[in-house]
Scaffold this motif. Structure first.
Motif, PDB file in Angstrom:
ATOM      1  N   HIS A  49      88.689 -10.286 -12.505  1.00 26.88           N
ATOM      2  CA  HIS A  49      89.477  -9.393 -11.641  1.00 26.88           C
ATOM      3  C   HIS A  49      88.831  -8.009 -11.574  1.00 26.88           C
ATOM      4  O   HIS A  49      88.784  -7.389 -10.510  1.00 26.88           O
ATOM      5  N   ASP A  53      87.636  -6.453  -8.042  1.00 22.37           N
ATOM      6  CA  ASP A  53      88.404  -5.336  -7.475  1.00 22.37           C
ATOM      7  C   ASP A  53      87.729  -3.978  -7.614  1.00 22.37           C
ATOM      8  O   ASP A  53      87.873  -3.120  -6.727  1.00 22.37           O
ATOM      9  N   GLU A 175     102.358  -9.597  -8.391  1.00 20.01           N
ATOM     10  CA  GLU A 175     101.747  -8.802  -7.324  1.00 20.01           C
ATOM     11  C   GLU A 175     102.846  -7.991  -6.652  1.00 20.01           C
ATOM     12  O   GLU A 175     103.966  -8.461  -6.482  1.00 20.01           O
ATOM     13  N   HIS A 180      97.600  -4.722  -8.267  1.00 22.24           N
ATOM     14  CA  HIS A 180      97.146  -6.082  -8.533  1.00 22.24           C
ATOM     15  C   HIS A 180      97.795  -6.608  -9.815  1.00 22.24           C
ATOM     16  O   HIS A 180      98.319  -5.843 -10.628  1.00 22.24           O
ATOM     17  N   TRP A 182      96.360  -7.703 -12.526  1.00 26.20           N
ATOM     18  CA  TRP A 182      95.754  -7.182 -13.751  1.00 26.20           C
ATOM     19  C   TRP A 182      96.273  -5.792 -14.082  1.00 26.20           C
ATOM     20  O   TRP A 182      96.386  -5.417 -15.257  1.00 26.20           O
ATOM     21  N   GLN A 183      96.631  -5.005 -13.031  1.00 25.63           N
ATOM     22  CA  GLN A 183      97.204  -3.679 -13.271  1.00 25.63           C
ATOM     23  C   GLN A 183      98.610  -3.796 -13.853  1.00 25.63           C
ATOM     24  O   GLN A 183      98.972  -3.059 -14.783  1.00 25.63           O
TER      25      GLN A 183
END
Length: 439
Positions: A49, A53, A175, A180, A182-183
């Protein structure tokens, strides 16, 4: 001993006080260790990711993963000294708050530089947690109870290894809000540490004398017992021994090398295993997380099996060496086949390197004087954990340059074999005069 005798012994005033202390602090320390470990290793699940990104390549990922351990190593011993100055309650709360903030901030990295800085700061923030808990045990538990408490505390690492994959994998599927998955993973897992630090502040006490949940007689009994043990130790040798004097003790150097070797393999597997799993098939993030738990579940079973065998048949060094050889074989043969074969081989290696980790710590604990044990364990932990810098950094460099981590796996296998030999030179009996004479 009869049942009645055992019950009578269990109900002694000191045993009752110790039991109350364990019931109050050990569950919290285990939870703290789980949260700590997840915030440390969760980047292993977002490598692809981060590349997609914000353009963080393989080498940059490996370096960033490892920089955590540089910050950790530099600040671990100073952090432990500050804990003794300000008290466990304040300092462990501070550690949790700052690591939670740093872990949350990982959600907002913009490129390689911010990635490096935040990973380093996360290591600085977490520094002192592990030896801080050990120091806490020395202030609250008599000698005979610390080893048992340590074993329970270390179980947090094993549980975290299992939980980190499914938890992080599930959070990666979130999401929304312009962020995203991962955030969201970094934000939620980081904020969990921030929330937990508030509970730590209200739940922990720095000294037994501050514990309102103990009776006055229990506070006095614990305090007097710890003080008496300290007085006995002070008759043997000086209380202060410098770091340089410790490093001149060949045994402590041996301990550092062995733990460094174990950490190399553990973190090499930790940070690269999710990538190996992704090559096995088109799995979702959650499925990757579930697969990631398998080696750690196997390793926990093996860890307790090895511990039982070591307790029954003695000779701790031999069992640690056997575990290291298993780790070496698993890492070596993982280079022979495809991703599925590599995954199975690492499951086998995990039996070795996790068992070696649990078998290792009783060796220095038996050798060390209890008054310097916390400081030396901090030193061993900080220098040994530099394996967490070397392994991912080397793997990232190798994969970017050669397209393979095969050379790194060979190196891990070779290092484990060397450590298996060196462990036989480690002593479990203390020689106080040898260290004191170097002060």
């Amino acid at each position: 001993m009869t049942t009645a005798q055992a019950a009578g012994r269990a109900l002694s005033p000191l045993d009752r006080a110790v039991s109350k202390i364990k019931q109050r602090v050990l569950p919290l320390f285990v939870i703290m260790f789980i949260v700590n470990y997840i915030d440390r290793v969760n980047i292993g699940f977002v490598r692809t990711h981060l590349a997609a990104d914000i353009g963080i390549g393989t080498a940059a990922y490996g370096l960033g993963a490892g920089l955590f351990f540089v910050g950790y190593a530099i600040f671990e011993v100073p952090s432990n000294m500050l804990l003794q100055k300000y008290g466990a309650k304040a300092w462990l709360t501070r550690i949790m708050l700052t690591w939670g903030i740093a872990a949350t901030a990982m959600a907002f990295v913009q490129g390689e530089t911010s990635f490096y800085v935040l990973r380093f700061l996360l290591g600085v923030a977490e520094a002192g947690f592990f030896p801080g808990v050990i120091y806490y045990f020395t202030q609250w538990l008599p000698n005979g109870e610390r080893g048992k408490a340590m074993a329970i505390f270390l179980s947090g690492s094993a549980l975290a290894s299992i939980l980190s994959g499914p938890i992080s994998g599930a959070l990666l599927q979130i999401e929304g809000g312009g962020l995203h998955g991962w955030q969201w993973m970094f934000i939620i897992e980081g904020l969990a540490s921030v929330v937990l630090c508030g509970f730590v502040w209200f739940w922990l006490d720095s000294r037994p004398a501050d514990a309102k949940w103990l009776t006055q007689s229990e506070r006095d009994l614990i305090g007097n017992t710890i003080a008496a043990e300290q007085a006995e130790r002070e008759k043997i040798k000086p209380a202060h021994i410098s770091t340089w004097a410790l490093l001149r003790d060949s045994q402590i150097v041996i301990f550092c090398f062995i733990y460094f070797s174990i950490s190399l393999t553990i973190y090499g597997a930790t940070f690269w295993l999710p990538s190996i799993i992704r090559k096995m098939g088109a799995y979702s993030d959650f499925q990757v997380g579930l697969f990631n738990s398998i080696p750690w579940i196997i390793s926990i079973i093996a860890m307790y099996l090895f511990a039982s065998l070591a307790a029954r048949f003695k000779f701790q060094q031999a069992w640690a060496a056997a575990a290291l050889i298993i780790a070496a074989i698993g890492m070596y043969v993982s280079t022979f086949g495809g991703p599925v074969f590599a995954f199975v081989s690492i499951c086998f290696a995990a039996v070795g390197f996790k068992a070696a980790s649990s078998l290792f710590w009783p060796i220095p604990q038996s050798y060390l004087d209890a008054r310097i044990a916390a400081a030396v364990i901090a030193l061993i932990n900080s220098l040994g954990n530099l394996g967490g810098f070397v392994a991912p950094t080397t793997f990232g460099f190798l994969e970017q340059r050669t397209g393979s981590i095969q050379g790194g796996l060979y190196a891990l296998a070779a290092t484990s074999v060397v450590a298996a030999v060196v462990v036989f030179f480690a002593r479990t009996s203390a020689h106080p005069a040898a260290i004191a004479g170097k002060n």
